[in-house]
Design a protein around this motif. Structure first.
Motif, PDB file in Angstrom:
ATOM      1  N   ASN A 330       0.644  -1.130   0.126  1.00 27.72           N
ATOM      2  CA  ASN A 330       0.109  -0.159  -0.064  1.00 27.72           C
ATOM      3  C   ASN A 330       0.728   1.376  -0.032  1.00 27.72           C
ATOM      4  N   GLU A 332       2.581   1.888  -2.477  1.00 35.68           N
ATOM      5  CA  GLU A 332       2.434   2.174  -3.924  1.00 35.68           C
ATOM      6  C   GLU A 332       3.899   2.765  -4.428  1.00 35.68           C
ATOM      7  N   GLY A 338       1.632  -4.468  -9.252  1.00 35.57           N
ATOM      8  CA  GLY A 338       0.264  -4.919  -8.297  1.00 35.57           C
ATOM      9  C   GLY A 338       0.872  -6.242  -7.784  1.00 35.57           C
ATOM     10  N   LYS A 357      -5.133  -0.903  -1.606  1.00 30.82           N
ATOM     11  CA  LYS A 357      -5.873   0.288  -2.241  1.00 30.82           C
ATOM     12  C   LYS A 357      -6.649   0.037  -3.549  1.00 30.82           C
ATOM     13  N   SER A 359      -6.618   1.739  -6.281  1.00 29.24           N
ATOM     14  CA  SER A 359      -5.527   1.883  -7.202  1.00 29.24           C
ATOM     15  C   SER A 359      -4.715   0.837  -7.739  1.00 29.24           C
ATOM     16  N   ILE A 360      -4.530  -0.311  -6.797  1.00 36.04           N
ATOM     17  CA  ILE A 360      -3.430  -1.144  -6.992  1.00 36.04           C
ATOM     18  C   ILE A 360      -4.107  -2.430  -7.795  1.00 36.04           C
TER      19      ILE A 360
END
Length: 808
Positions: A330, A332, A338, A357, A359-360
């Motif tokens: 997380n 990032e 990923g 998250k 977005s991942i």
């Protein structure tokens, strides 16, 4: 006797007539020419070449490429969506009538009036996939090319990642024998069904660096795989495990980085690196991510846009390990691509989606290649198949693959399948079609597969034959009459097939399974009856005849190998195995074909004993050495009544369907095909000090011969409790439990009841099979109880084979 051939031939003819009727309204493309609105090689790449080559191989017709659109029609028009405006108005109108497409999407449109097909791609890959869809729908015969006149299609992929792992290493059943040309063709085949990613493996993994089959050194072959992907416009990923013992010391890190420099620099294209956190190479998360940052720096020197993906794949993870792992995820990191959800990931993908998250991205890494001891094992597979076909046989599971995919696909961005060879060939194409559109009916994928790869005349027969092979594995083999019908269907195709089809590896893979399955079933019937007769003789022993009856029963059991049945079926399987080795390098035996044990060598297991003869013969040998006749009679009685619990008591074997109703189901297979929250069937007895065996056979613990029942058990993974429920108990009685713990895992397990009573605290399993404990009367006072097993923190799982619930 195997019957049903007239029926199977009739069904074959009906299928052929139905298929012919479906294609009767078609457009002739035999005189078509290829025209493209663009000559940009960065757009077309090898798409036009693919169309020409694949059509010519099947029809003998070489489609010519022209620089001007033929005014008289008879054309295959290839265009980017943005270039449609360059086409004449009628074509623009036809294209405009189609639904909108998105990235990598395609349109196909047949214009009957001019014998023309429009192939429109949103982008370069869209053109490639459009060519693939056209080829999948063509009827190609000698000198003839036609397409259904009603073909009209506009489709875009649902998921952005759609691929397969093709690892050039010894631990596969065929890939290590591939030439550059065969990899090129196989990658092309996969692309025709929408694949956009190929995953390779580096020269150094948890495997030997070379094999007798390799046609090039590994470092050269992966460079060729990368080049091929670049030429087709596909993404390239590399599965790269951490094989060193030290990722903290400066000297070790430099050595690892130097190796990766060599590998990364050799690849013309690389888009992703997938690093498993374990299996092999288990590191603590802090060490793992510190190392990955250094690896990413080296990676992006040669491939600036490439990202690193990581799976939380470890055999014995703790809660703290996961907390630390997802803490890093997380953050990032700029180099982080990923999370990968694959085999032996303890946390369900739904939970992972909650932990990371939004977005991942999450990439699925589905195991489509193994039958048991895997991420998605065959449900309640018959032990006879597990013993003979083994973990990695030819395994078309089209309906299962769709169900598995659709149960979990919404939680990820697509998948790159885990494959160990050509044994899972059908599964790859099903999975690609599902990643493209999860609403795709499996039967349509199989029809395209059969039409394109085997021949248009075999579209329906092969499609139904592949579905029938999957049905062979459903239910108890002993009573599955469909297995013999399946063979008759394949034999009917075989009888009338031309040499080109008979030598087609994809046809041969279906045919060998049909023969093998039928041979295994007939042997199971035969050997089951031999065991019944042997036991019947032993039932009548007394002090006077015990030695004679032992000899008679031994003689009956030995008929299984002294008087074998269906030698022609076995010979057929051996012949097909030889042919598959010559054509695609499939290694179905160790000695003849150079297979690795447990890696697809199922022909070696074709005569594995399917009854309890090994254990009975071992017991009879021990009984014969007893001193007196009464002792021998008593020994025979114990042999025959091993599972008899006595009046008012219960016996259950949790590898049998008859006892499975007692196992509390959990979430269920349809929602949890990986059984992370549900029980599953396990195979293998287990050896002291070992957690892995390549074959399922009657050998266990310290090498002794074991009962057949010990080879199959109920199990759960990791800390998921295994629950077994009993009702109809005598509420006034006391019970004692005898329980057998066999199987692959050597977990520490604790047994309790749903009332919170402890039957036994944590004990080490894998050292001995059977234990006995008293059941507190309070646990059964209401006439029922649920026994619950939990394994220790970081253990592989819980497993239970047999229970005797003995009324005291």
């Amino acid at each position: 006797m195997i019957t049903g051939k007239p029926v199977s031939c009739f069904l074959f003819l009906l299928s052929l007539l139905a298929y012919t009727a479906a294609f009767s309204q078609s457009v002739d493309l035999s005189k078509a020419r290829i025209y493209s609105t663009t000559t940009d090689k960065n757009v077309l790449l090898r798409s036009v070449e693919i169309l020409q080559n694949e059509v010519e191989k099947r029809s003998g017709v070489k489609l010519q490429v022209v620089k001007k659109l033929p005014k008289a029609g008879h054309a295959i028009v290839i265009s980017l969506e943005n270039d449609v405006s360059k086409l004449p108005e009628p074509y623009r109108t036809e294209a405009g009538a189609q639904p909108a497409i998105t990235k990598e999407g395609l349109q196909l449109r047949v214009i009957k009036k001019t014998n023309t097909v429009l192939v429109i791609g949103k982008d370069s890959r869209g053109i490639l996939y459009g060519i693939g869809r056209l080829l999948r729908n063509l009827e190609l015969k000698a000198g003839s090319i036609s397409v259904p006149e009603n073909l009209s299609l506009a489709t875009s992929p649902k998921y952005p990642i759609r691929g397969h792992q093709l690892g050039y290493r010894p631990k596969t059943n065929a890939y290590d024998a591939f030439t550059v040309e065969r990899f090129d063709q196989y990658i092309r085949d996969l692309a025709l069904f929408g694949a956009n990613t190929i995953e390779i493996v580096p020269p150094r993994t948890d495997d030997d660096s070379t094999s007798q089959h390799m046609t090039l050194p590994a470092i050269q072959m992966i460079a060729e795989q990368s080049r091929i992907c670049k030429e087709y416009g596909l993404d390239l990923s590399i599965w790269y495990p951490n094989m060193a013992k030290d990722y903290v010391g400066a000297e070790s890190i430099q050595k690892e980085l130097a190796e990766r420099r060599t590998v990364f620099a050799s690849l013309a294209k690389l888009d992703a690196v997938f690093v498993p956190a374990g299996d092999p190479g288990e590191l603590e998360p802090d060490v793992l991510f510190a190392w990955l940052e250094k690896e990413a720096e080296m990676l992006q020197r040669y491939h600036p846009k490439a990202k690193i993906w990581v799976s939380p794949q470890v055999f014995r993870p703790t809660r703290q390990w996961f907390d630390d792992f997802f803490g890093h995820v997380n953050k990032e990191y700029p180099w982080f691509g990923g999370v990968v959800f694959g085999p032996w990931v303890k946390i369900p993908v739904q939970k992972i989606r909650e932990l990371v998250k939004p977005s991942i991205p999450i990439r699925h890494y589905p195991d489509i290649t193994h039958n048991y001891s895997s991420q998605y094992p065959v449900q309640h597979w018959d032990l006879a198949y597990a013993m003979t076909l083994g973990r990695e046989s030819i395994n078309p599971r089209p309906l299962d693959e769709k169900a598995i995919h659709n149960a979990l696909d919404e939680y990820g961005s697509g998948s790159v399948s885990y494959s160990e060879g050509t044994n899972d060939d059908v599964n790859k194409f099903v999975w690609s079609d599902q990643d493209w559109d999860p609403e795709t009916p499996v039967v349509e994928t199989l029809r395209d597969y059969a039409r394109l790869f085997i021949g248009s005349s075999y579209t329906e027969p092969v499609t139904q034959g592949l579905i029938a092979l999957e049905k062979n594995w459903k239910g108890e083999l002993l009573v599955n009459d469909g297995v013999d019908i399946t063979l008759n269907q394949w034999k009917a195709m075989e009888k009338d097939a031309p040499l080109k089809v008979l030598q087609n590896p994809r046809f041969q893979m279906g045919l060998i399974r049909a023969y093998f399955d039928a041979y295994t079933r007939q042997r199971l019937i035969y050997e089951t009856e031999l065991e019944r007769k042997a036991r019947e003789i032993l039932t009548s022993v007394n002090a006077a005849n015990v030695s004679e009856n032992i000899r008679k029963s031994i003689g009956i059991l030995e008929k299984a190998w002294k008087e074998p049945i269906l030698p022609d079926y076995q010979a057929k399987c051996n012949s097909l195995a030889d042919s598959l080795y010559k054509s695609i390098g499939a290694q179905l035996t160790m000695q003849k074909h150079g297979a690795m044990s447990g890696r697809g060598n199922f022909i070696d297991l074709i005569n594995m004993p399917l009854n309890d003869a090994p254990w009975i013969l071992d017991q009879l040998d021990k009984i014969e050495k007893m001193g007196s006749a009464p002792e021998k009679v008593q020994g025979i009685h114990q042999l025959l009544h091993r599972t008899d619990p006595g009046p008012g008591s219960f016996y259950d074997h949790f590898g049998d369907p008859e006892s499975w109703y007692r196992v509390v189901p959990g979430l269920g297979w349809d929602k949890d095909p990986g059984s992370l929250q549900s029980p599953r069937i396990g195979f293998g007895v287990g050896l002291v000090g070992e957690e892995w065996v390549d074959e399922i056979k009657a050998t266990g613990f310290k090498g002794q011969v074991t009962p057949r029942a010990w080879m199959k058990q109920a199990k759960t993974l990791y800390n998921e409790p295994l629950k077994i429920h009993y009702n109809e108990l005598d509420p006034k009685a006391s019970y004692r439990i005898r329980v057998s713990y066999t199987g692959r895992f050597r977990s520490r397990m604790k047994m309790t009841t749903d009332d919170g009573l402890v039957i036994h605290d944590f004990i080490q399993t894998g050292e001995q099979p059977t234990f006995e404990f008293n059941i507190p009367q309070a646990a059964t006072a209401d006439g029922q109880t649920t026994f619950i097993w939990n394994c220790g923190e970081g253990e592989r799982g819980s497993q239970v084979t047999e229970i005797w619930l003995l009324k005291q």
